[in-house]
Scaffold this motif. Structure first.
Motif, short mmCIF file in Angstrom:
data_model
loop_
_atom_site.label_atom_id
_atom_site.label_comp_id
_atom_site.label_asym_id
_atom_site.label_seq_id
_atom_site.Cartn_x
_atom_site.Cartn_y
_atom_site.Cartn_z
N LEU A 6 0.98 -1.03 0.00
CA LEU A 6 0.12 0.32 -0.03
C LEU A 6 0.79 1.26 -0.02
CD1 LEU A 6 -1.97 -2.50 0.72
CD2 LEU A 6 -3.62 -0.70 2.28
N GLU A 7 0.85 1.89 -1.11
CA GLU A 7 1.47 3.41 -1.21
C GLU A 7 1.03 4.57 -0.86
OE1 GLU A 7 4.62 4.18 -1.84
OE2 GLU A 7 4.44 5.66 -2.90
N GLN A 8 1.04 5.43 -0.56
CA GLN A 8 0.94 6.13 0.76
C GLN A 8 1.90 7.79 0.04
OE1 GLN A 8 2.15 7.28 4.91
NE2 GLN A 8 3.60 5.89 4.45
N ASP A 9 2.66 7.71 -1.36
CA ASP A 9 2.84 9.11 -1.60
C ASP A 9 4.39 9.65 -0.63
OD1 ASP A 9 4.10 11.28 -3.09
OD2 ASP A 9 1.59 11.28 -4.21
N PRO A 10 4.45 9.36 -0.16
CA PRO A 10 5.55 9.65 1.03
C PRO A 10 6.35 11.50 0.31
CG PRO A 10 7.02 8.13 0.63
CD PRO A 10 5.26 8.19 -0.63
N PHE A 11 6.37 11.38 -0.90
CA PHE A 11 7.25 13.22 -1.22
C PHE A 11 5.74 14.21 -1.25
CE2 PHE A 11 8.01 15.75 -4.62
CZ PHE A 11 9.81 15.65 -4.58
N ALA A 12 5.00 13.04 -1.65
CA ALA A 12 3.72 14.53 -1.43
C ALA A 12 3.34 15.35 -0.38
CB ALA A 12 1.92 13.99 -2.19
N PHE A 25 -7.53 17.47 7.28
CA PHE A 25 -7.59 16.97 6.39
C PHE A 25 -7.17 16.30 4.90
CE2 PHE A 25 -10.30 14.66 10.16
CZ PHE A 25 -8.69 14.59 11.25
N ALA A 26 -6.08 16.52 4.98
CA ALA A 26 -5.52 16.74 3.26
C ALA A 26 -5.24 15.28 3.16
CB ALA A 26 -4.43 17.89 3.11
N TYR A 27 -5.79 14.21 2.88
CA TYR A 27 -5.42 12.41 2.93
C TYR A 27 -4.43 12.52 1.62
CZ TYR A 27 -7.99 11.21 6.87
OH TYR A 27 -8.56 10.85 8.12
N THR A 28 -3.52 11.69 1.32
CA THR A 28 -2.64 11.31 -0.09
C THR A 28 -3.46 10.60 -0.49
OG1 THR A 28 -1.17 10.63 1.82
CG2 THR A 28 -0.25 12.63 0.84
N ASP A 29 -3.41 10.17 -1.83
CA ASP A 29 -4.28 9.08 -2.38
C ASP A 29 -3.41 7.06 -1.42
OD1 ASP A 29 -5.71 10.54 -3.99
OD2 ASP A 29 -4.23 10.61 -5.50
N ILE A 30 -3.93 6.92 -1.48
CA ILE A 30 -3.78 5.53 -0.95
C ILE A 30 -3.44 4.29 -2.02
CG2 ILE A 30 -3.77 3.47 0.41
CD1 ILE A 30 -5.56 5.04 2.37
N GLY A 31 -2.60 3.98 -2.92
CA GLY A 31 -2.06 3.29 -3.85
C GLY A 31 -0.98 1.54 -3.93
N ILE A 32 -2.01 1.12 -4.42
CA ILE A 32 -2.56 -0.45 -4.29
C ILE A 32 -1.63 -1.48 -5.48
CG2 ILE A 32 -3.22 -3.01 -3.99
CD1 ILE A 32 -4.67 -0.73 -2.11
N LYS A 33 -0.18 -2.25 -4.57
CA LYS A 33 0.62 -2.03 -6.40
C LYS A 33 0.87 -3.77 -5.91
CE LYS A 33 1.81 0.93 -8.19
NZ LYS A 33 1.77 2.12 -9.52
N ILE A 34 1.17 -4.92 -7.30
CA ILE A 34 1.44 -6.55 -6.66
C ILE A 34 2.21 -5.88 -7.62
CG2 ILE A 34 -0.96 -6.70 -5.51
CD1 ILE A 34 -1.31 -7.68 -8.22
N LYS A 35 2.69 -7.41 -8.01
CA LYS A 35 3.44 -7.72 -8.22
C LYS A 35 3.55 -7.32 -9.97
CE LYS A 35 7.00 -11.54 -10.56
NZ LYS A 35 7.04 -13.22 -9.67
N GLN A 36 2.69 -7.86 -10.56
CA GLN A 36 2.69 -8.05 -12.07
C GLN A 36 2.15 -5.95 -12.64
OE1 GLN A 36 0.82 -9.94 -9.88
NE2 GLN A 36 1.69 -11.48 -10.57
N MET A 37 2.06 -5.23 -11.62
CA MET A 37 1.68 -3.70 -11.63
C MET A 37 3.14 -3.45 -11.80
SD MET A 37 -1.17 -3.14 -9.34
CE MET A 37 -1.70 -1.06 -9.46
#
Length: 340
Positions: free
Chosen positions: A298-304, A327-339
């Protein structure tokens, strides 16, 4: 009687003009001279007498402090990179931005940085705080003086901050539980690991995961373990957990220690049997995801998370756009091997 610039100059052994440039951010002064002047000014009570304003008219009057903690972790390195990119852009506009990067999550070091930045005359602060009550009290005191605060990556609602920029950690924990259920449709034992038991974000991710996993009674959640951001600790935790629970099916890494988890699982030859759900698509986790040692990230966009707070505060302090959203939430990205 109010402390004068001339008195500070005499105590610091510099000219009145040098003190004026430091206190009013009107020119470049060597860092060591600047720090000494600010220290003396604080000791003499200059900043207590000086009225602070929440707003200023131009970028040249904007002075921002940024505190980034635990930069030894891959995720916080990216938060720091975001803050540095914002610093470069704001400084090009004429603003002043001071960044303090700390290797650990030590409350006293954070408080020392906050005090130092206050002495430098900041009129806004962005910080990735610990959940320690002494840090909370220090920040609340700063807010009471009219200095707006934005928390990033980890929140600390009680510190009177205006806004939090980062992942919705409760939602992240629930999503992680949903993926663990999909990976273990027949159930099984799952070991949760986090970095710090008291860190607000880490606690939210684990608590929400535990609440959501109750919807899947075939999954047995073992006792939470803390690795304190140490991969070697996480490695040992996995070895002991498998020894005590040979039928372990999954590992939930709420924060940091993922590389240690993956190395231990690989050493035990259990990569194909033990499923791992973790956070943050840093380079280490990306490599382990590609190798099949992590199932879902689960990715949280730390740079942003490092980049956005400085501009929110800049617009707020200069009166361009007030911070009204808590609250200014950053997007939650979902990553699996195939992506990849």
């Amino acid at each position: 009687m109010a402390v004068t610039i001339q008195q500070i100059a005499e105590a610091a052994g510099v000219s009145r003009g040098t003190v004026d440039r430091v206190l009013h951010r009107r020119g470049k002064v060597r860092p060591e001279v600047e720090q000494n002047i600010c220290k003396i000014a604080e000791e003499m009570g200059y900043f207590e007498k000086k009225k602070r304003s929440v707003s200023c008219r131009s970028a040249k009057e904007f002075c921002l402090g940024i505190v980034v903690t635990t930069i030894e972790t891959p995720t916080m390195k990216l938060v720091l990179e975001g803050a540095q990119a914002a610093q470069e852009k704001l400084c090009a506009m004429g603003a002043t931005v001071h960044i303090r990067a700390l290797e650990q999550l030590d409350p006293q070091e954070q408080i020392a940085c906050i005090r130092e930045l206050e002495a430098l005359g900041i009129n806004a602060l962005a910080i990735a705080p610990s959940s320690d009550q002494s840090v909370c009290a220090c920040l609340a005191g700063l807010a009471e003086k009219g200095i707006p605060i934005v928390t990033m990556n980890g929140d600390l609602p009680e510190c009177k901050r205006l806004c939090y920029v980062g992942m919705d950690n409760e939602r992240g924990g629930r999503i992680a539980a949903g993926f663990m259920h999909l990976l273990l449709p027949e159930g099984g034992k799952v070991l949760p690991i986090t970095a710090h038991l008291t860190h607000h974000a880490h606690k939210q991710r684990y608590t929400a995961f535990g609440q959501e996993i109750q919807n899947y009674p075939d999954i047995q959640l073992l006792s939470l373990q803390s690795c304190f951001n140490r991969d070697d600790f996480a490695y040992e935790i996995i070895l002991h957990a498998v020894e005590e629970n040979p039928d372990l099916k999954g590992v939930y890494v709420a924060a940091n220690g993922t590389r240690g988890v993956c190395e231990a699982i690989s050493y035990l030859g259990l990569t194909d049997r033990l499923h791992v759900v973790a956070f943050d698509l840093n380079e280490e986790n990306k490599a382990d995801l590609a190798r099949g040692r992590i199932d879902v990230v689960l990715e949280q966009d730390p740079f942003a998370q490092g980049y956005r707070p400085p501009f929110l505060l800049f617009e707020h302090v200069t009166g361009q756009k007030r911070i009204t959203q808590e609250f200014a939430y950053t997007d939650i990205g979902i990553k699996i091997k195939q992506m990849l």
